[in-house]
Design an enzyme around this catalytic site. Structure first.
Site, PDB file in Angstrom:
ATOM      1  N   ASP A 176     -47.478  -6.644 -10.061  1.00 53.06           N
ATOM      2  CA  ASP A 176     -46.436  -5.174 -10.105  1.00 53.06           C
ATOM      3  C   ASP A 176     -46.242  -4.103  -9.257  1.00 53.06           C
ATOM      4  OD1 ASP A 176     -43.810  -3.873 -11.016  1.00 53.06           O
ATOM      5  OD2 ASP A 176     -45.057  -3.257 -12.128  1.00 53.06           O
ATOM      6  N   HIS A 177     -45.542  -3.858  -8.337  1.00 52.56           N
ATOM      7  CA  HIS A 177     -45.661  -2.495  -7.195  1.00 52.56           C
ATOM      8  C   HIS A 177     -46.850  -1.726  -6.890  1.00 52.56           C
ATOM      9  CE1 HIS A 177     -42.066  -0.779  -9.072  1.00 52.56           C
ATOM     10  NE2 HIS A 177     -42.735  -0.751 -10.288  1.00 52.56           N
ATOM     11  N   HIS A 195     -36.331  -1.940 -13.334  1.00 47.69           N
ATOM     12  CA  HIS A 195     -37.430  -1.645 -13.500  1.00 47.69           C
ATOM     13  C   HIS A 195     -37.353  -0.128 -14.427  1.00 47.69           C
ATOM     14  CE1 HIS A 195     -41.014  -3.568 -10.768  1.00 47.69           C
ATOM     15  NE2 HIS A 195     -39.601  -3.771 -10.481  1.00 47.69           N
ATOM     16  N   GLY A 196     -38.164   0.343 -15.164  1.00 46.99           N
ATOM     17  CA  GLY A 196     -37.876   1.361 -16.127  1.00 46.99           C
ATOM     18  C   GLY A 196     -36.902   0.797 -17.408  1.00 46.99           C
ATOM     19  N   GLY A 197     -37.284  -0.057 -18.074  1.00 48.02           N
ATOM     20  CA  GLY A 197     -35.898  -0.844 -18.609  1.00 48.02           C
ATOM     21  C   GLY A 197     -36.508  -0.156 -20.128  1.00 48.02           C
ATOM     22  N   ASN A 243     -38.566  -5.299 -16.391  1.00 45.06           N
ATOM     23  CA  ASN A 243     -39.231  -4.754 -16.446  1.00 45.06           C
ATOM     24  C   ASN A 243     -40.074  -4.169 -17.552  1.00 45.06           C
ATOM     25  OD1 ASN A 243     -39.534  -6.101 -13.978  1.00 45.06           O
ATOM     26  ND2 ASN A 243     -41.439  -4.739 -13.335  1.00 45.06           N
TER      27      ASN A 243
END
Length: 286
Positions: free
Chosen positions: A80-81, A208-210, A230
């Site tokens: 991830d990332h 993202h940032g869910g 995510n």
């Protein structure tokens, strides 16, 4: 069943649901996430950030891939990332089946260049690639990196980006932040923007940032084309809040006394997310 992100998301895109991507930071959390996914019969991304890889050690990845092979649900082990091409080579070498290259803070041209290079390399060995266009916000120093102000994904740029890079999925910026939202910040998704992006690029989209967004907005984003969400902060907060409670009993010292109730608290939150993303029961589609 160990599989790739491309396999997971192709079905999710066709059947209009989102596969949860839970970020884990230790092996007990990993087992708990696999357990709840099996209980819900839901496909799973196990997300591991480079910082988390450094924390747990690369040798643990082999154990995770073996557990995924034995699982009754399809699982992708997802880097991830990732920030650099070298990190992508590390992910490939140690057994990840899905990678994310995040060059969203670079120029549009540089983002395309590095994402294309990663995609060509990953595809050559059968791995899938996620990239990010636009920037996710950041609420605190505990979260993954992000920008102070969101740079929303431009639909026209998304078309060019997907065409030029060949990525399998695209993380879009439509109003989320990494981390837990402070009371001063109201979560709000630009769902019209999401619909326009999906209409134009059609490949699986990632949110993202869910953590912390209203359930109704998340549910609507799934209906409009988000196929992977995510979740990191929500499950970690549940895990460690319970751990603080457990450790109030100062006589406890063994991990097998301390961790199980923390895992159960995490599983409750993860199970709610799986239901919300309409992933429950969807492992039967693979």
């Amino acid at each position: 069943m160990l599989t790739t992100g491309k396999v997971l998301l192709a079905v999710a895109n066709e059947k209009n649901f989102a596969v949860p991507a839970f970020n884990i930071s230790d092996y007990a959390m990993f087992n708990g996430i696999v357990d709840i996914s099996e209980e819900k019969n839901a496909p799973l991304f196990v997300g591991i950030h480079p910082d988390e890889v450094r924390h747990i050690g690369v040798d643990v990845i082999a154990a995770m891939t073996q557990r995924a092979h034995r699982s009754s649900v399809p699982i992708a082990i997802h880097w991830d990332h990732g920030a650099t091409y070298q990190e992508m080579l590390t992910a490939i070498r140690i057994g990840f089946t899905s990678v994310m290259i995040d060059a969203s803070m670079k120029s549009f041209e540089d983002n395309i260049a590095i994402s294309k290079k990663v995609t060509e390399t990953a595809h050559a060995v059968g791995l899938s690639v996620e990239a990010e266009l636009g920037t996710i916000g950041k609420t605190d120093s505990e979260a993954e990196d992000g920008s102070d102000a969101i740079i929303y994904t431009d639909p026209a740029d998304a078309v060019t980006f997907v065409r030029e890079t060949g990525v399998d999925s695209l993380a879009v910026a439509i109003g989320t932040y990494h981390g837990l939202y402070p009371k001063s910040l109201k979560p709000e998704l630009k769902l019209d923007l999401l619909k326009e992006i999906k209409d134009r690029v059609q490949i699986p989209l990632v949110l993202h940032g869910g953590s912390g967004n209203p359930d109704d907005e998340i549910a609507q984003s799934v209906k409009l084309g988000i196929n992977k969400i995510n979740i990191s902060s929500d499950i970690k907060a549940a895990y460690h809040m319970k751990m603080r409670e457990v450790l109030a009993d100062e006589s406890l010292r063994e991990p097998n006394s301390i961790q199980p109730p923390c895992i159960e608290a995490m599983k409750v939150v993860a199970g709610q997310k799986i239901d919300l993303f309409e992933a429950t029961g969807k492992a039967s589609l693979y």
